[in-house]
Scaffold this motif. Structure first.
Motif, PDB file in Angstrom:
ATOM      1  N   TRP A  36       0.838  -1.187   0.000  1.00 64.60           N
ATOM      2  CA  TRP A  36       0.000   0.000   0.000  1.00 64.60           C
ATOM      3  C   TRP A  36       0.879   1.245   0.000  1.00 64.60           C
ATOM      4  CZ3 TRP A  36      -5.389   0.178   0.068  1.00 64.60           C
ATOM      5  CH2 TRP A  36      -6.011  -1.072   0.149  1.00 64.60           C
ATOM      6  N   SER A  37       0.548   2.195  -0.853  1.00 63.41           N
ATOM      7  CA  SER A  37       1.206   3.502  -0.866  1.00 63.41           C
ATOM      8  C   SER A  37       0.370   4.423   0.016  1.00 63.41           C
ATOM      9  CB  SER A  37       1.264   4.047  -2.290  1.00 63.41           C
ATOM     10  OG  SER A  37       1.828   5.339  -2.277  1.00 63.41           O
ATOM     11  N   VAL A  38       1.021   4.998   1.052  1.00 66.88           N
ATOM     12  CA  VAL A  38       0.300   5.817   2.025  1.00 66.88           C
ATOM     13  C   VAL A  38       0.875   7.228   2.034  1.00 66.88           C
ATOM     14  CG1 VAL A  38      -0.361   6.062   4.443  1.00 66.88           C
ATOM     15  CG2 VAL A  38      -0.127   3.776   3.443  1.00 66.88           C
ATOM     16  N   THR A  39       0.008   8.208   1.905  1.00 65.29           N
ATOM     17  CA  THR A  39       0.391   9.619   1.998  1.00 65.29           C
ATOM     18  C   THR A  39      -0.197  10.184   3.285  1.00 65.29           C
ATOM     19  OG1 THR A  39       0.396   9.859  -0.396  1.00 65.29           O
ATOM     20  CG2 THR A  39       0.278  11.887   0.891  1.00 65.29           C
ATOM     21  N   VAL A  40       0.675  10.785   4.100  1.00 66.51           N
ATOM     22  CA  VAL A  40       0.266  11.368   5.372  1.00 66.51           C
ATOM     23  C   VAL A  40       0.414  12.883   5.259  1.00 66.51           C
ATOM     24  CG1 VAL A  40       0.785  11.488   7.830  1.00 66.51           C
ATOM     25  CG2 VAL A  40       1.027   9.315   6.613  1.00 66.51           C
ATOM     26  N   VAL A  41      -0.643  13.618   5.587  1.00 64.27           N
ATOM     27  CA  VAL A  41      -0.641  15.080   5.488  1.00 64.27           C
ATOM     28  C   VAL A  41      -0.931  15.665   6.868  1.00 64.27           C
ATOM     29  CG1 VAL A  41      -1.750  17.085   4.415  1.00 64.27           C
ATOM     30  CG2 VAL A  41      -1.454  14.973   3.108  1.00 64.27           C
ATOM     31  N   THR A  42      -0.070  16.602   7.296  1.00 65.83           N
ATOM     32  CA  THR A  42      -0.261  17.293   8.573  1.00 65.83           C
ATOM     33  C   THR A  42      -1.234  18.452   8.376  1.00 65.83           C
ATOM     34  OG1 THR A  42       1.942  16.701   9.315  1.00 65.83           O
ATOM     35  CG2 THR A  42       0.915  18.578  10.414  1.00 65.83           C
ATOM     36  N   LYS A  43      -2.263  18.502   9.215  1.00 68.14           N
ATOM     37  CA  LYS A  43      -3.238  19.598   9.168  1.00 68.14           C
ATOM     38  C   LYS A  43      -3.013  20.601  10.297  1.00 68.14           C
ATOM     39  CE  LYS A  43      -5.737  18.213   5.670  1.00 68.14           C
ATOM     40  NZ  LYS A  43      -5.841  18.985   4.449  1.00 68.14           N
ATOM     41  N   SER A  44      -2.447  20.124  11.433  1.00 69.61           N
ATOM     42  CA  SER A  44      -2.145  21.046  12.529  1.00 69.61           C
ATOM     43  C   SER A  44      -0.891  20.569  13.249  1.00 69.61           C
ATOM     44  CB  SER A  44      -3.327  21.150  13.498  1.00 69.61           C
ATOM     45  OG  SER A  44      -3.506  19.927  14.179  1.00 69.61           O
ATOM     46  N   GLY A  45      -0.123  21.516  13.776  1.00 69.15           N
ATOM     47  CA  GLY A  45       1.114  21.187  14.476  1.00 69.15           C
ATOM     48  C   GLY A  45       2.330  21.365  13.582  1.00 69.15           C
ATOM     49  N   SER A  46       3.503  21.045  14.152  1.00 70.59           N
ATOM     50  CA  SER A  46       4.758  21.300  13.435  1.00 70.59           C
ATOM     51  C   SER A  46       5.406  20.027  12.878  1.00 70.59           C
ATOM     52  CB  SER A  46       5.742  22.011  14.371  1.00 70.59           C
ATOM     53  OG  SER A  46       5.971  21.205  15.516  1.00 70.59           O
ATOM     54  N   CYS A  47       4.643  18.970  12.706  1.00 73.10           N
ATOM     55  CA  CYS A  47       5.193  17.752  12.097  1.00 73.10           C
ATOM     56  C   CYS A  47       5.460  18.003  10.614  1.00 73.10           C
ATOM     57  CB  CYS A  47       4.212  16.592  12.249  1.00 73.10           C
ATOM     58  SG  CYS A  47       3.985  16.056  13.962  1.00 73.10           S
ATOM     59  N   GLU A  48       6.221  17.112  10.003  1.00 73.16           N
ATOM     60  CA  GLU A  48       6.521  17.225   8.573  1.00 73.16           C
ATOM     61  C   GLU A  48       5.214  17.399   7.799  1.00 73.16           C
ATOM     62  OE1 GLU A  48       8.938  14.602   5.281  1.00 73.16           O
ATOM     63  OE2 GLU A  48       9.361  14.313   7.400  1.00 73.16           O
ATOM     64  N   PRO A  49       5.162  18.364   6.856  1.00 75.35           N
ATOM     65  CA  PRO A  49       3.903  18.674   6.166  1.00 75.35           C
ATOM     66  C   PRO A  49       3.278  17.488   5.434  1.00 75.35           C
ATOM     67  CG  PRO A  49       5.593  20.284   5.596  1.00 75.35           C
ATOM     68  CD  PRO A  49       6.255  19.223   6.414  1.00 75.35           C
ATOM     69  N   SER A  50       4.099  16.671   4.774  1.00 77.24           N
ATOM     70  CA  SER A  50       3.573  15.555   4.008  1.00 77.24           C
ATOM     71  C   SER A  50       4.652  14.490   3.845  1.00 77.24           C
ATOM     72  CB  SER A  50       3.108  16.044   2.633  1.00 77.24           C
ATOM     73  OG  SER A  50       2.638  14.974   1.857  1.00 77.24           O
ATOM     74  N   THR A  51       4.286  13.251   3.981  1.00 75.06           N
ATOM     75  CA  THR A  51       5.213  12.140   3.752  1.00 75.06           C
ATOM     76  C   THR A  51       4.483  11.050   2.978  1.00 75.06           C
ATOM     77  OG1 THR A  51       4.664  11.010   5.814  1.00 75.06           O
ATOM     78  CG2 THR A  51       6.518  12.547   5.880  1.00 75.06           C
ATOM     79  N   ARG A  52       5.277  10.245   2.273  1.00 77.18           N
ATOM     80  CA  ARG A  52       4.730   9.107   1.534  1.00 77.18           C
ATOM     81  C   ARG A  52       5.537   7.879   1.905  1.00 77.18           C
ATOM     82  NH1 ARG A  52       1.791   8.571  -3.618  1.00 77.18           N
ATOM     83  NH2 ARG A  52       1.519  10.785  -3.333  1.00 77.18           N
ATOM     84  N   SER A  53       4.857   6.764   2.165  1.00 77.31           N
ATOM     85  CA  SER A  53       5.520   5.518   2.540  1.00 77.31           C
ATOM     86  C   SER A  53       4.840   4.351   1.847  1.00 77.31           C
ATOM     87  CB  SER A  53       5.427   5.283   4.047  1.00 77.31           C
ATOM     88  OG  SER A  53       6.005   6.330   4.757  1.00 77.31           O
ATOM     89  N   THR A  54       5.578   3.261   1.751  1.00 82.21           N
ATOM     90  CA  THR A  54       4.995   2.006   1.284  1.00 82.21           C
ATOM     91  C   THR A  54       4.914   1.069   2.476  1.00 82.21           C
ATOM     92  OG1 THR A  54       5.894   2.276  -0.937  1.00 82.21           O
ATOM     93  CG2 THR A  54       5.251   0.054  -0.284  1.00 82.21           C
ATOM     94  N   LEU A  55       3.724   0.591   2.745  1.00 82.02           N
ATOM     95  CA  LEU A  55       3.494  -0.336   3.846  1.00 82.02           C
ATOM     96  C   LEU A  55       3.070  -1.683   3.284  1.00 82.02           C
ATOM     97  CD1 LEU A  55       1.482   1.947   6.300  1.00 82.02           C
ATOM     98  CD2 LEU A  55       3.940   1.569   6.193  1.00 82.02           C
ATOM     99  N   THR A  56       3.377  -2.717   4.046  1.00 84.25           N
ATOM    100  CA  THR A  56       2.991  -4.075   3.669  1.00 84.25           C
ATOM    101  C   THR A  56       1.935  -4.573   4.634  1.00 84.25           C
ATOM    102  OG1 THR A  56       5.222  -4.508   2.855  1.00 84.25           O
ATOM    103  CG2 THR A  56       3.841  -6.429   3.321  1.00 84.25           C
TER     104      THR A  56
END
Length: 119
Positions: A36-56
């Motif tokens: 699975w290709s997963v995109t994570v987007v931060t909406k609030s806080g100071s975490c990295e704005p967006s990351t993409r990972s491949t999960l099994t």
């Protein structure tokens, strides 16, 4: 005559074992197993704005090479994952999914959304 009896017993034993093996349930798979290709987007806080990972996903368990991740995908697609101290939940359906996550960066709370698609 003794030789034929031994051969009959041996053949019967082989057939019984073969029957038991074919009757045994196969490897349990989840309908969401795969990459699975997963995109994570931060909406609030100071975490990295967006990351993409491949999960099994294998047998309903989530993993990633070199990542501190644990979690499960239920047979109905319910997602519950913990990764690097952040927590995500959501829903998969077919070949896509989405949900929410929350965590912290340097002690400051962060949260956002994630989207996934099967590769």
């Amino acid at each position: 005559m003794r030789h034929n009896r031994i051969r009959t017993i041996f053949c019967s034993s082989i057939l019984a074992v073969a029957g038991a093996l074919t009757a045994a349930p196969g490897h349990a798979q989840s309908p969401y197993d795969g990459l699975w290709s997963v995109t994570v987007v931060t909406k609030s806080g100071s975490c990295e704005p967006s990351t993409r990972s491949t999960l099994t996903v294998a047998d309903g368990r989530v993993s990633a090479a070199g990542a501190d991740i644990s979690g499960t995908i239920g047979r109905e697609g319910l997602v519950r994952v913990s990764i690097h101290g952040a927590y995500a939940n959501g829903q998969l359906s077919g070949n896509t999914g989405s949900g929410k996550w929350n965590g912290a960066s340097s002690g400051v709370p962060c949260s956002g959304r994630w989207e996934a698609s099967r590769q």
